[in-house]
Design an enzyme around this catalytic site. Structure first.
Site, PDB file in Angstrom:
ATOM      1  N   GLY A  24       0.911  -1.052  -0.141  1.00 35.96           N
ATOM      2  CA  GLY A  24       0.096   0.029   0.256  1.00 35.96           C
ATOM      3  C   GLY A  24       0.836   1.227  -0.178  1.00 35.96           C
ATOM      4  CG  ASP A  48      -1.041   0.890  -3.914  1.00 39.00           C
ATOM      5  OD1 ASP A  48      -0.892   1.238  -2.846  1.00 39.00           O
ATOM      6  OD2 ASP A  48      -2.158   0.653  -4.322  1.00 39.00           O
ATOM      7  CG  ASP A  76      -5.806  -7.612  -4.739  1.00 37.68           C
ATOM      8  OD1 ASP A  76      -5.838  -7.400  -3.439  1.00 37.68           O
ATOM      9  OD2 ASP A  76      -7.139  -7.581  -5.228  1.00 37.68           O
ATOM     10  CB  VAL A  77      -1.591  -7.574  -0.358  1.00 37.35           C
ATOM     11  CG1 VAL A  77      -0.274  -7.139  -1.218  1.00 37.35           C
ATOM     12  CG2 VAL A  77      -2.367  -6.422   0.137  1.00 37.35           C
ATOM     13  CB  SER A 150      -6.596   1.410  13.263  1.00 38.68           C
ATOM     14  OG  SER A 150      -7.603   2.193  13.765  1.00 38.68           O
ATOM     15  CE1 TYR A 163      -9.679   0.658   8.409  1.00 37.35           C
ATOM     16  CE2 TYR A 163     -10.185   1.373  10.789  1.00 37.35           C
ATOM     17  CZ  TYR A 163      -9.339   1.248   9.596  1.00 37.35           C
ATOM     18  OH  TYR A 163      -8.104   1.907   9.605  1.00 37.35           O
ATOM     19  CB  ALA A 165     -13.797  -7.316  13.336  1.00 40.34           C
ATOM     20  CE  LYS A 167      -6.704  -1.311  10.040  1.00 42.00           C
ATOM     21  NZ  LYS A 167      -5.560  -1.543   9.291  1.00 42.00           N
TER      22      LYS A 167
HETATM   23  N1  LIG Z   1      -6.351   7.126   7.552  1.00 40.46           N
HETATM   24  C1  LIG Z   1      -6.372   6.860   8.764  1.00 40.46           C
HETATM   25  O1  LIG Z   1      -7.079   7.838   9.684  1.00 40.46           O
HETATM   26  C2  LIG Z   1      -5.891   5.562   9.451  1.00 40.46           C
HETATM   27  C3  LIG Z   1      -5.420   4.784   8.936  1.00 40.46           C
HETATM   28  N2  LIG Z   1      -4.698   3.522   9.383  1.00 40.46           N
HETATM   29  C4  LIG Z   1      -4.414   2.337   8.629  1.00 40.46           C
HETATM   30  O2  LIG Z   1      -3.113   3.064   7.880  1.00 40.46           O
HETATM   31  C5  LIG Z   1      -3.075   2.118   6.602  1.00 40.46           C
HETATM   32  C6  LIG Z   1      -2.779   3.041   5.627  1.00 40.46           C
HETATM   33  O3  LIG Z   1      -4.040   3.649   5.238  1.00 40.46           O
HETATM   34  P1  LIG Z   1      -4.005   5.027   4.438  1.00 40.46           P
HETATM   35  O4  LIG Z   1      -2.788   5.754   4.330  1.00 40.46           O
HETATM   36  O5  LIG Z   1      -5.045   5.917   5.543  1.00 40.46           O
HETATM   37  O6  LIG Z   1      -4.969   4.804   3.143  1.00 40.46           O
HETATM   38  P2  LIG Z   1      -4.770   5.333   1.655  1.00 40.46           P
HETATM   39  O7  LIG Z   1      -6.061   4.802   1.065  1.00 40.46           O
HETATM   40  O8  LIG Z   1      -4.340   6.668   1.531  1.00 40.46           O
HETATM   41  O9  LIG Z   1      -3.619   4.224   1.319  1.00 40.46           O
HETATM   42  C7  LIG Z   1      -3.820   2.593   1.360  1.00 40.46           C
HETATM   43  C8  LIG Z   1      -3.088   2.304   0.031  1.00 40.46           C
HETATM   44  O10 LIG Z   1      -3.383   0.723   0.212  1.00 40.46           O
HETATM   45  C9  LIG Z   1      -3.641   0.334  -1.143  1.00 40.46           C
HETATM   46  N3  LIG Z   1      -4.489  -0.865  -1.069  1.00 40.46           N
HETATM   47  C10 LIG Z   1      -5.648  -0.994  -0.673  1.00 40.46           C
HETATM   48  N4  LIG Z   1      -5.926  -2.477  -0.953  1.00 40.46           N
HETATM   49  C11 LIG Z   1      -4.945  -3.067  -1.520  1.00 40.46           C
HETATM   50  C12 LIG Z   1      -4.796  -4.232  -1.675  1.00 40.46           C
HETATM   51  N5  LIG Z   1      -5.784  -5.121  -1.738  1.00 40.46           N
HETATM   52  N6  LIG Z   1      -3.524  -4.746  -2.273  1.00 40.46           N
HETATM   53  C13 LIG Z   1      -2.491  -3.733  -2.412  1.00 40.46           C
HETATM   54  N7  LIG Z   1      -2.973  -2.405  -2.221  1.00 40.46           N
HETATM   55  C14 LIG Z   1      -4.168  -2.046  -1.685  1.00 40.46           C
HETATM   56  C15 LIG Z   1      -4.483   1.672  -1.586  1.00 40.46           C
HETATM   57  O11 LIG Z   1      -4.429   1.303  -3.170  1.00 40.46           O
HETATM   58  C16 LIG Z   1      -3.737   2.717  -1.305  1.00 40.46           C
HETATM   59  O12 LIG Z   1      -2.781   3.088  -2.023  1.00 40.46           O
HETATM   60  C17 LIG Z   1      -4.132   1.200   6.586  1.00 40.46           C
HETATM   61  O13 LIG Z   1      -3.947  -0.005   7.007  1.00 40.46           O
HETATM   62  C18 LIG Z   1      -5.225   1.905   7.569  1.00 40.46           C
HETATM   63  O14 LIG Z   1      -6.166   1.217   8.093  1.00 40.46           O
HETATM   64  C19 LIG Z   1      -4.995   3.455  10.683  1.00 40.46           C
HETATM   65  C20 LIG Z   1      -5.332   4.612  11.296  1.00 40.46           C
HETATM   66  C21 LIG Z   1      -6.041   5.652  10.850  1.00 40.46           C
HETATM   67  C1  LIG Z   2     -10.330   6.809  17.386  1.00 40.50           C
HETATM   68  C2  LIG Z   2     -10.683   6.118  16.145  1.00 40.50           C
HETATM   69  C3  LIG Z   2      -9.421   5.907  15.476  1.00 40.50           C
HETATM   70  C4  LIG Z   2      -9.738   5.186  14.113  1.00 40.50           C
HETATM   71  C5  LIG Z   2      -8.584   5.246  13.524  1.00 40.50           C
HETATM   72  C6  LIG Z   2      -8.799   4.765  11.866  1.00 40.50           C
HETATM   73  O1  LIG Z   2      -8.459   3.766  11.615  1.00 40.50           O
HETATM   74  C7  LIG Z   2      -9.471   5.780  11.107  1.00 40.50           C
HETATM   75  C8  LIG Z   2      -9.686   5.309   9.992  1.00 40.50           C
HETATM   76  C9  LIG Z   2     -10.505   6.421   8.935  1.00 40.50           C
HETATM   77  C10 LIG Z   2     -10.024   6.234   7.656  1.00 40.50           C
HETATM   78  O2  LIG Z   2      -9.259   7.171   7.335  1.00 40.50           O
HETATM   79  C11 LIG Z   2     -11.263   6.142   6.915  1.00 40.50           C
HETATM   80  C12 LIG Z   2     -12.429   6.393   7.899  1.00 40.50           C
HETATM   81  O3  LIG Z   2     -13.376   6.875   7.584  1.00 40.50           O
HETATM   82  C13 LIG Z   2     -11.965   6.195   9.133  1.00 40.50           C
HETATM   83  C14 LIG Z   2     -12.659   6.881  10.143  1.00 40.50           C
HETATM   84  C15 LIG Z   2     -13.559   6.444  10.846  1.00 40.50           C
HETATM   85  C16 LIG Z   2     -13.401   6.034  12.513  1.00 40.50           C
HETATM   86  C17 LIG Z   2     -14.050   7.186  13.059  1.00 40.50           C
HETATM   87  C18 LIG Z   2     -14.133   6.872  14.428  1.00 40.50           C
HETATM   88  C19 LIG Z   2     -15.163   7.764  15.145  1.00 40.50           C
HETATM   89  C20 LIG Z   2     -15.330   7.179  16.719  1.00 40.50           C
HETATM   90  O4  LIG Z   2     -14.650   7.477  17.551  1.00 40.50           O
HETATM   91  O5  LIG Z   2     -16.390   6.601  16.721  1.00 40.50           O
END
Ligand SMILES: NC(=O)C1=CN([C@@H]2O[C@H](COP(=O)(O)OP(=O)(O)OC[C@H]3O[C@@H](n4cnc5c(N)ncnc54)[C@H](O)[C@@H]3O)[C@@H](O)[C@H]2O)C=CC1
Ligand SMILES: CCCCCC(=O)/C=C/[C@H]1[C@H](O)CC(=O)[C@@H]1CCCCCCC(=O)O
Length: 279
Positions: A24, A48, A76-77, A150, A163, A165, A167
């Site tokens: 990713g 990615d 696609d992982v 997360s 989501y 579950a 994590k």
């Molecule tokens: N954005 C947020 O608020 C938070 C994100 N995370 C975690 O951080 C990680 C990165 O997320 P972000 O940078 O926010 O998202 P993002 O959507 O900006 O980047 C994720 C990347 O993963 C790629 N991807 C998705 N499914 C894939 C697959 N099947 N195979 C290969 N690549 C794939 C997407 O194409 C994308 O480029 C995720 O695991 C997410 O759950 C954790 C906490 C908060």
């Molecule tokens: C405090 C909750 C942290 C969640 C961190 C996280 O993984 C966030 C993921 C966001 C992702 O960028 C796409 C979204 O829409 C997610 C946000 C949704 C979580 C909101 C939680 C609100 C709450 O505290 O209930």
């Protein structure tokens, strides 16, 4: 002298020239980690599912850091064969992988099987591929596996149960492997990253549960967002610290980057694992 006797020398992991496999990496947090590691002299192979964005990122980063230090392969992982082929390609391209970051993730409550396959399945598969390659007792060099979970891995979240579950599964899997009695023989550290919400391509309010998007937007706005750069620093902390096998690092607005719980302390070369909960 007493001070000398009590001095503990901690040798941090140097990322220079290390081989990195990351999922990713085309955008968001993954891209941020790739850029940071390149700036520190590591060699990165990222995959990615977004082919166009992945290629564009590769071109941009090769221009900045050199064609021989950053490599992209579409994969696609959630597909085991594509994932394994990409990992094998990383090993033959880089020579060895010493850092594995399982970062790819999606938020799509209307597709729970896919959420589990990407967020949990690919982290489990990626970790096992990395362990098999890295473990010292089978000829590898050791290393570190960082699984991006997360804050939703640590609490119930009613608006995104699947989501959440997925994590929680990452935490359970990673900390369980960290406690493996043969850990010292493997020479592989296992860590989890638990960031709060940050702005990225993933924030798609329409893919959340039953609440209307205005309400969710209001909740998120009220909570605030951490900066991707803060989260990247958290990843670097996990990579560098040699004494953090089993650690869960939280990155939040209120607390910054801090170890959260289940730090397995194992400094003395013996396989006795001590779990320290720091709630
Ligand atoms: N954005 C947020 O608020 C938070 C994100 N995370 C975690 O951080 C990680 C990165 O997320 P972000 O940078 O926010 O998202 P993002 O959507 O900006 O980047 C994720 C990347 O993963 C790629 N991807 C998705 N499914 C894939 C697959 N099947 N195979 C290969 N690549 C794939 C997407 O194409 C994308 O480029 C995720 O695991 C997410 O759950 C954790 C906490 C908060
Ligand atoms: C405090 C909750 C942290 C969640 C961190 C996280 O993984 C966030 C993921 C966001 C992702 O960028 C796409 C979204 O829409 C997610 C946000 C949704 C979580 C909101 C939680 C609100 C709450 O505290 O209930």
């Amino acid at each position: 002298m007493l001070e000398d006797i009590n001095t503990v020398i901690v040798i941090v992991m140097d990322t220079r020239d290390k081989g990195v496999f990351l999922t990713g990496g085309a955008q968001g947090l993954g891209r941020g980690i790739v850029v940071k590691l390149l700036s520190l002299g590591a060699k990165v192979f990222f995959v990615d599912v977004d082919v166009e964005r992945g290629k564009a990122t590769q071109v941009e980063l090769q221009t900045q850091y050199g064609a021989d230090v950053v490599f992209f392969q579409p994969a696609d992982v959630s597909d085991g064969e594509q994932h394994k082929a990409a990992f094998d390609a990383a090993v033959s391209t880089l020579g060895a992988v010493e850092i594995c970051v399982n970062n790819a993730g999606i938020m799509a409550e209307d597709k729970w099987e896919k959420v589990l396959a990407v967020n949990a399945g690919s982290h489990i598969r990626g970790s096992l591929l990395a362990l098999e390659h890295m473990r010292r007792d089978r000829g590898g060099r050791g290393g570190v596996i960082i699984n991006v979970a997360s804050l939703a891995a640590l609490y119930p979240k009613s608006i995104c149960p699947s989501y959440t579950a997925s994590k929680h599964a990452v935490i359970g899997f990673t900390t369980s492997w960290a406690m493996n009695p043969d850990h010292k023989d493997h020479g592989v550290r296992w860590c989890c990253l638990c960031p709060a919400t940050f702005q990225s391509g993933m924030v798609d309010l329409k893919r959340l549960g039953d609440l209307d998007t205005d309400t969710i937007a209001e909740i998120l706005q009220k909570q605030g967002f951490v900066e991707i750069s803060q989260v990247v620093e958290g990843v670097m902390k996990l990579m560098r610290d040699p004494d953090n096998n089993g650690a869960i690092l939280e990155v939040s607005l209120e607390k910054g980057a801090r170890y959260r719980r289940r730090q397995v302390v194992d400094r003395d070369g013996v396989s006795d694992l001590v779990v320290v909960d720091t709630y």
